[in-house]
Design a protein around this motif. Structure first.
Motif, PDB file in Angstrom:
ATOM      1  N   VAL A  15       0.864  -1.185   0.000  1.00  0.00           N
ATOM      2  CA  VAL A  15       0.000   0.000   0.000  1.00  0.00           C
ATOM      3  C   VAL A  15       0.897   1.230   0.000  1.00  0.00           C
ATOM      4  O   VAL A  15       1.780   1.355   0.853  1.00  0.00           O
ATOM      5  N   TYR A  16       0.667   2.110  -0.962  1.00  0.00           N
ATOM      6  CA  TYR A  16       1.395   3.366  -1.061  1.00  0.00           C
ATOM      7  C   TYR A  16       0.445   4.518  -0.725  1.00  0.00           C
ATOM      8  O   TYR A  16      -0.728   4.486  -1.103  1.00  0.00           O
ATOM      9  N   ASN A  17       0.969   5.512   0.013  1.00  0.00           N
ATOM     10  CA  ASN A  17       0.169   6.675   0.384  1.00  0.00           C
ATOM     11  C   ASN A  17       0.746   7.919  -0.264  1.00  0.00           C
ATOM     12  O   ASN A  17       1.940   8.206  -0.122  1.00  0.00           O
ATOM     13  N   GLY A  18      -0.093   8.641  -0.963  1.00  0.00           N
ATOM     14  CA  GLY A  18       0.302   9.875  -1.608  1.00  0.00           C
ATOM     15  C   GLY A  18      -0.772  10.930  -1.439  1.00  0.00           C
ATOM     16  O   GLY A  18      -1.853  10.662  -0.913  1.00  0.00           O
ATOM     17  N   SER A  19      -0.478  12.142  -1.835  1.00  0.00           N
ATOM     18  CA  SER A  19      -1.445  13.226  -1.686  1.00  0.00           C
ATOM     19  C   SER A  19      -1.233  14.246  -2.791  1.00  0.00           C
ATOM     20  O   SER A  19      -0.141  14.363  -3.358  1.00  0.00           O
ATOM     21  N   VAL A  20      -2.304  14.989  -3.043  1.00  0.00           N
ATOM     22  CA  VAL A  20      -2.273  16.080  -4.004  1.00  0.00           C
ATOM     23  C   VAL A  20      -3.336  17.081  -3.570  1.00  0.00           C
ATOM     24  O   VAL A  20      -4.389  16.700  -3.041  1.00  0.00           O
ATOM     25  N   ALA A  21      -3.046  18.359  -3.711  1.00  0.00           N
ATOM     26  CA  ALA A  21      -3.978  19.392  -3.270  1.00  0.00           C
ATOM     27  C   ALA A  21      -5.179  19.441  -4.208  1.00  0.00           C
ATOM     28  O   ALA A  21      -5.068  19.235  -5.423  1.00  0.00           O
ATOM     29  N   GLU A  22      -6.309  19.734  -3.587  1.00  0.00           N
ATOM     30  CA  GLU A  22      -7.514  19.885  -4.405  1.00  0.00           C
ATOM     31  C   GLU A  22      -7.342  21.103  -5.319  1.00  0.00           C
ATOM     32  O   GLU A  22      -6.634  22.059  -5.002  1.00  0.00           O
ATOM     33  N   GLY A  23      -7.976  21.001  -6.487  1.00  0.00           N
ATOM     34  CA  GLY A  23      -7.845  22.072  -7.461  1.00  0.00           C
ATOM     35  C   GLY A  23      -6.540  22.054  -8.222  1.00  0.00           C
ATOM     36  O   GLY A  23      -6.227  23.026  -8.930  1.00  0.00           O
ATOM     37  N   SER A  24      -5.730  20.984  -8.091  1.00  0.00           N
ATOM     38  CA  SER A  24      -4.444  20.938  -8.791  1.00  0.00           C
ATOM     39  C   SER A  24      -4.655  20.858 -10.295  1.00  0.00           C
ATOM     40  O   SER A  24      -5.626  20.263 -10.800  1.00  0.00           O
ATOM     41  N   LYS A  25      -3.715  21.409 -11.042  1.00  0.00           N
ATOM     42  CA  LYS A  25      -3.771  21.394 -12.501  1.00  0.00           C
ATOM     43  C   LYS A  25      -3.359  20.017 -13.026  1.00  0.00           C
ATOM     44  O   LYS A  25      -2.650  19.273 -12.350  1.00  0.00           O
ATOM     45  N   THR A  79      -8.584   5.490  -4.491  1.00  0.00           N
ATOM     46  CA  THR A  79      -7.870   4.216  -4.388  1.00  0.00           C
ATOM     47  C   THR A  79      -7.499   3.768  -5.786  1.00  0.00           C
ATOM     48  O   THR A  79      -8.379   3.553  -6.639  1.00  0.00           O
ATOM     49  N   ILE A  80      -6.195   3.591  -6.040  1.00  0.00           N
ATOM     50  CA  ILE A  80      -5.681   3.208  -7.358  1.00  0.00           C
ATOM     51  C   ILE A  80      -5.027   1.836  -7.250  1.00  0.00           C
ATOM     52  O   ILE A  80      -4.218   1.593  -6.351  1.00  0.00           O
ATOM     53  N   ILE A  81      -5.400   0.910  -8.163  1.00  0.00           N
ATOM     54  CA  ILE A  81      -4.753  -0.400  -8.260  1.00  0.00           C
ATOM     55  C   ILE A  81      -3.721  -0.312  -9.379  1.00  0.00           C
ATOM     56  O   ILE A  81      -4.063  -0.045 -10.534  1.00  0.00           O
ATOM     57  N   VAL A  82      -2.445  -0.562  -9.040  1.00  0.00           N
ATOM     58  CA  VAL A  82      -1.335  -0.452  -9.989  1.00  0.00           C
ATOM     59  C   VAL A  82      -0.781  -1.849 -10.246  1.00  0.00           C
ATOM     60  O   VAL A  82      -0.616  -2.642  -9.309  1.00  0.00           O
ATOM     61  N   GLN A  83      -0.505  -2.165 -11.546  1.00  0.00           N
ATOM     62  CA  GLN A  83       0.060  -3.465 -11.927  1.00  0.00           C
ATOM     63  C   GLN A  83       1.467  -3.270 -12.466  1.00  0.00           C
ATOM     64  O   GLN A  83       1.730  -2.342 -13.231  1.00  0.00           O
ATOM     65  N   ALA A  84       2.382  -4.192 -12.071  1.00  0.00           N
ATOM     66  CA  ALA A  84       3.746  -4.230 -12.591  1.00  0.00           C
ATOM     67  C   ALA A  84       3.944  -5.567 -13.296  1.00  0.00           C
ATOM     68  O   ALA A  84       3.653  -6.622 -12.731  1.00  0.00           O
ATOM     69  N   THR A  85       4.448  -5.547 -14.560  1.00  0.00           N
ATOM     70  CA  THR A  85       4.617  -6.747 -15.385  1.00  0.00           C
ATOM     71  C   THR A  85       6.017  -6.762 -15.953  1.00  0.00           C
ATOM     72  O   THR A  85       6.505  -5.727 -16.453  1.00  0.00           O
ATOM     73  N   ILE A 133      -4.535   7.842  -2.607  1.00  0.00           N
ATOM     74  CA  ILE A 133      -4.230   9.238  -2.918  1.00  0.00           C
ATOM     75  C   ILE A 133      -5.198  10.117  -2.126  1.00  0.00           C
ATOM     76  O   ILE A 133      -6.411  10.086  -2.367  1.00  0.00           O
ATOM     77  N   SER A 134      -4.655  10.885  -1.163  1.00  0.00           N
ATOM     78  CA  SER A 134      -5.471  11.800  -0.372  1.00  0.00           C
ATOM     79  C   SER A 134      -5.491  13.166  -1.047  1.00  0.00           C
ATOM     80  O   SER A 134      -4.449  13.662  -1.506  1.00  0.00           O
ATOM     81  N   ILE A 135      -6.665  13.765  -1.042  1.00  0.00           N
ATOM     82  CA  ILE A 135      -6.822  15.101  -1.609  1.00  0.00           C
ATOM     83  C   ILE A 135      -6.722  16.085  -0.453  1.00  0.00           C
ATOM     84  O   ILE A 135      -7.574  16.105   0.443  1.00  0.00           O
ATOM     85  N   THR A 136      -5.650  16.876  -0.428  1.00  0.00           N
ATOM     86  CA  THR A 136      -5.437  17.818   0.674  1.00  0.00           C
ATOM     87  C   THR A 136      -6.270  19.066   0.475  1.00  0.00           C
ATOM     88  O   THR A 136      -6.615  19.450  -0.645  1.00  0.00           O
ATOM     89  N   ASP A 137      -6.562  19.690   1.631  1.00  0.00           N
ATOM     90  CA  ASP A 137      -7.499  20.815   1.638  1.00  0.00           C
ATOM     91  C   ASP A 137      -6.800  22.125   1.315  1.00  0.00           C
ATOM     92  O   ASP A 137      -5.651  22.349   1.714  1.00  0.00           O
ATOM     93  N   ILE A 138      -7.496  22.977   0.597  1.00  0.00           N
ATOM     94  CA  ILE A 138      -7.121  24.378   0.454  1.00  0.00           C
ATOM     95  C   ILE A 138      -8.318  25.199   0.918  1.00  0.00           C
ATOM     96  O   ILE A 138      -9.448  24.709   0.990  1.00  0.00           O
ATOM     97  N   ASN A 139      -8.054  26.455   1.279  1.00  0.00           N
ATOM     98  CA  ASN A 139      -9.133  27.292   1.812  1.00  0.00           C
ATOM     99  C   ASN A 139      -9.960  27.847   0.660  1.00  0.00           C
ATOM    100  O   ASN A 139      -9.832  29.013   0.280  1.00  0.00           O
TER     101      ASN A 139
END
Length: 818
Positions: free
Chosen positions: A201-211, A276-282, A300-306
């Protein structure tokens, strides 16, 4: 290939014409096969030496290499007399490739090694190295007679990718007949390992509204197979995304690096907070038909902006507060904010923008509920403000994100009603300071210390009482607060600090419930000259002869304050005249003076010197103080000697003898017990009487006299007690039956001074002064020792013997007064 001699010759020609590197550099090295190799090749007719039997094409290559090494070249021929001679050469065995995970059967032959001397002598073959006689052992073995080498079990390239062995040939005695041959065995990789992710399990984040194209995270998988081949080349792809909002493919992954980035815009934490993303390696470069695969999960957590301003739930709030209360919450302002709770984007900040110019209120944020608590920080007065209308705004602790506008619902009104309560009376000036001279008589009105009732809309009566009056000097009128005195005000009192006397009073109304307030009255007492100065010290000691030590420093002090204190005036009184005749006084400074002898010599003794000191008040106050000065003989250092101190204290020679005896006791061990009573020791030398009454003598007769006025007032001059002086002098008083305690000391001192100052008097004449024995002794007087009469004697005839016997006549001619 045949076995005849012509074939051998052809191989020789082929070896001469072909470079060995052509075959060594082949892309695919020789594979397994049954190979018969000679360490040295000697062509023999019909022997078939160097002939290879194999069912593998690569085996011919090995035979070819062996034959090429066995054939001599032209320049290798010897010029010896014996003709041509072939030089000995070592074999070079090409690497042997063995595929991993072979199914056998085992043991499986890899190669055969033989020496061309095995026809002449018995040869034994062996192999050494890791995999043979070294760990991991027993993977390879060799037939010691026929030279066939075998692999005994399947190989695993991921455990060991290559082996380096050496082949040996020895005779039956163990002697080496050939040089060792290097054998290199390589394990050929097979795709037998799946890619393995470092984490499931990998944990990542990206801010909401990201381009689109914003980096999110990276996943990594490793393959144990050979990474230089397709077996270990891993590729990535996304199998699924949950949820599909706003589109199913919000993210993409780099197939070679595993980097996940955003594909589309529209990330909104308030709608979807995590994907939740399922990633395959072959492996096999991602070939799904031949490659092996594995999967992992990326959260992937979506971080908050005001991006959501706070909004008040209603447009108007209300509350009420009692007057004069502080730290009271009037009302709570409720707010909603869809951003991340308990973050700076969610935390509310409230401000009052109007309606409270005096700053009676503030709004504090409840950290748990995010509500605004309207709190009183400055007391409100019902008589001045019955209600407040506040305008408040709310914002976030963090600034709004770029492009987000504030909501109109972030402003609201707050109505606050003030409740009236019974307030205590208040002294307008507290503390109140007044100034008065000390010493004002009792019943004097000082001031009116009145309080006011703040409750203007309610008519109430105020009464007064005394709360604190340390010296009990004051009285307050219960109705109007008038302060009068009950005693004299004294600035020098212990209750006055820094000229100020403090008293506290209580004012209370008749409200319900009753309220009271306190006030402090400070009375600054102005000093008047009501204290005469005093002198210090009261006793002093000087030398009988005028010298630097024959002076006394005097200090004056006054309990009053400026200007009723110094500088002081010091003077000696006119009477008695002996004071100014023998002493003089001079002022050293405003508070100090010096008293010293005016004459060169003054007899040792105790003198009471009156000194008059006056302060600088208007009018000044004077004080006549008596300083008791002990005049005594001094040593060379100007200090009063021990005998001089006794003489100055009014003691005679007998007391001096006792002092000397005491000093002797301190210097030498006594024959008697030091704990014995002193009077018992003295009685050991009493041979004049013997009655029991002698035990009750009074030691105080040897102490300092209580009064020395009869000594101080005597005129100066030499006095003899055993003869009448040529000048007229006062008669000695008749001694009473019970002498004064100071008589003995006076008697001894007078006789001692007379003897010391009269060089014509023999020593034994002076002994006549010690004829006083006290009273009550049954032995009688010393004068009766040589008398023949056993009855009372008449000593009146002594008056006819002349002036030398005048003293005896005074002592014994007095009849019953003796």
């Amino acid at each position: 290939m045949g076995t005849g001699r012509n074939n051998v010759v052809s191989l020789r020609k082929l070896c001469r014409d072909t470079k060995l590197s052509t075959f060594v550099d082949k892309a695919q090295p020789p594979s397994l096969g049954e190979v018969s190799l000679s360490f040295k090749q000697k062509p023999r007719a019909g022997a078939g030496s160097g002939v290879l039997h194999s069912n593998s094409v690569d085996s011919y290559f090995l035979v070819f290499l062996a034959l090429c090494h066995s054939f001599p070249r032209k320049h290798q021929r010897s010029s010896s007399a014996n003709g041509l001679r072939r030089q000995k050469r070592d074999w070079v065995i090409p690497p042997i490739n063995v595929p991993e995970n072979s199914r056998g059967p085992f043991p499986q032959m890899l190669v055969r090694i033989r020496s061309d001397q095995d026809q002449d002598i018995g040869i034994r073959y062996s192999i050494t190295g890791a995999g043979a006689d070294q760990p991991p052992s027993d993977i390879y073995n060799i037939d010691p007679v026929h030279g066939k080498m075998y692999v005994t079990r399947p190989l695993d390239r991921e455990e060991r990718a290559s082996y380096h062995l050496r082949a040996h040939a020895v005779d039956m005695n163990g002697n080496q007949v050939e040089n060792p041959i290097d054998l290199y065995i390589y394990v050929i990789d097979m795709n037998d390992n799946r890619p393995e992710f470092q984490n499931q399990v990998y944990n990542g984040s990206v801010a909401e509204g990201s381009k689109p194209g914003s980096s999110v995270m990276q996943v990594t998988a490793n393959d144990s197979d050979d990474y230089t081949t397709a077996n270990g080349m891993v590729r990535y792809r996304i199998l699924s995304q949950t949820p599909h909002s706003p589109i199913p493919n919000m993210f993409t992954i780099n197939s070679e690096t595993g980097d996940i980035v955003t594909v589309a815009a529209g990330l909104d934490r308030e709608k979807v907070s995590q994907y939740t993303i399922i990633v395959q390696a072959t492996d096999m470069e991602g070939n799904l038909n031949f490659g092996l695969s594995n999967t992992a999960t990326a959260l992937i957590s979506i971080t908050d902006i005001n991006d959501n301003p706070p909004e008040l739930t209603v447009r108007t709030f209300s509350g009420e507060v009692p007057e004069n209360k502080v730290n009271v919450v009037v009302t709570n302002l409720t707010v909603v904010d869809r951003d991340q709770p308990h973050s700076p984007n969610w935390n509310a900040v409230y401000r009052i923008v109007s309606g409270d110019p005096s700053g009676h209120f503030t709004i504090r944020t409840n950290p748990i509920t995010n509500e605004g608590m309207v709190t009183v920080v400055k007391p409100v007065d019902f008589e001045m403000n019955r209600a407040f209308m506040l305008t408040v705004v709310v914002s976030n602790q963090a600034h709004l994100a770029s492009g987000i506008q504030s909501s109109l619902q972030s402003t609201a009104g707050v109505t606050i009603s003030v409740q009236d309560v019974n307030e205590p009376p208040v002294f307008p000036v507290n503390p109140k300071l007044i100034r008065f001279e000390e010493g004002v008589p009792a019943g004097t009105t000082l001031t009116v210390f009145a309080a006011q009732d703040p409750d203007h809309f309610i008519h109430q009566t105020v009464r007064y009482s005394k709360l604190s009056d340390p010296a009990n000097w004051l009285r307050i009128n219960r109705t109007n607060g008038q302060i009068t005195t009950m005693a004299l005000l004294d600035r020098e009192s212990m209750y006055v600090k820094n000229n100020v006397y403090e008293a506290t009073f209580l004012a209370f109304d008749n409200g319900s419930p009753q309220a009271s307030g306190t006030g402090t009255l400070q009375i600054y007492l102005i000093d008047v000259n009501d204290n005469a100065p005093v002198l210090m010290p009261r006793e002093a000691q000087v030398c009988e002869r005028a010298r630097p030590g024959s002076r006394v420093n005097i200090t004056a002090s006054d309990a009053d304050a400026d200007p009723n204190v110094g500088p002081f005036v010091f003077e000696l009184p006119s009477f008695p005249t002996s004071v100014r005749r023998n002493w003089t006084i001079s002022r050293l400074s405003g508070d100090y003076a010096q008293l010293r002898l005016k004459i060169p010599y003054l007899e040792a003794g105790v003198y009471d010197i009156p000194v008059i000191v006056s302060d600088s008040g208007n009018p000044p106050l004077s004080n006549r103080s008596v300083i008791r000065i002990k005049v005594c003989p001094c040593d060379e250092n100007g200090d009063c000697s021990a005998t001089g101190a006794v003489a100055a204290a009014g003691l005679g020679t007998g007391a001096i003898i006792l002092v000397c005896v005491e000093k002797e006791r301190q210097a030498k061990p006594l024959l008697i017990d030091p704990e014995d009573d002193v009077r018992d020791n003295i009685l050991k030398y009493d041979e004049e009487g013997g009655g029991e009454e002698d035990q009750d003598y009074d030691l105080s007769q040897l102490q300092q006299p209580e009064s020395l006025d009869h000594i101080i007032n005597k005129p100066a001059g030499v006095r003899r007690v055993d003869e009448r002086p040529v000048i007229a002098e006062s008669q000695y008083p008749v001694r009473p039956s019970l002498p004064h305690p100071g008589d003995i000391g006076e008697f001894i001192n007078d006789g001692l001074r007379a003897a010391d100052n009269d060089p014509t008097a023999p020593p034994y004449d002076s002994l006549l002064v010690f004829d006083y024995e006290g009273s009550g002794s049954t032995a009688g007087s010393v004068s009766s020792l040589n008398s023949t009469s056993s009855g009372d004697q008449d000593y009146d005839y002594l008056n006819d013997w002349g002036p030398r016997f005048k003293k005896l006549a005074d002592l014994y001619g007095g009849g019953d007064d003796d």
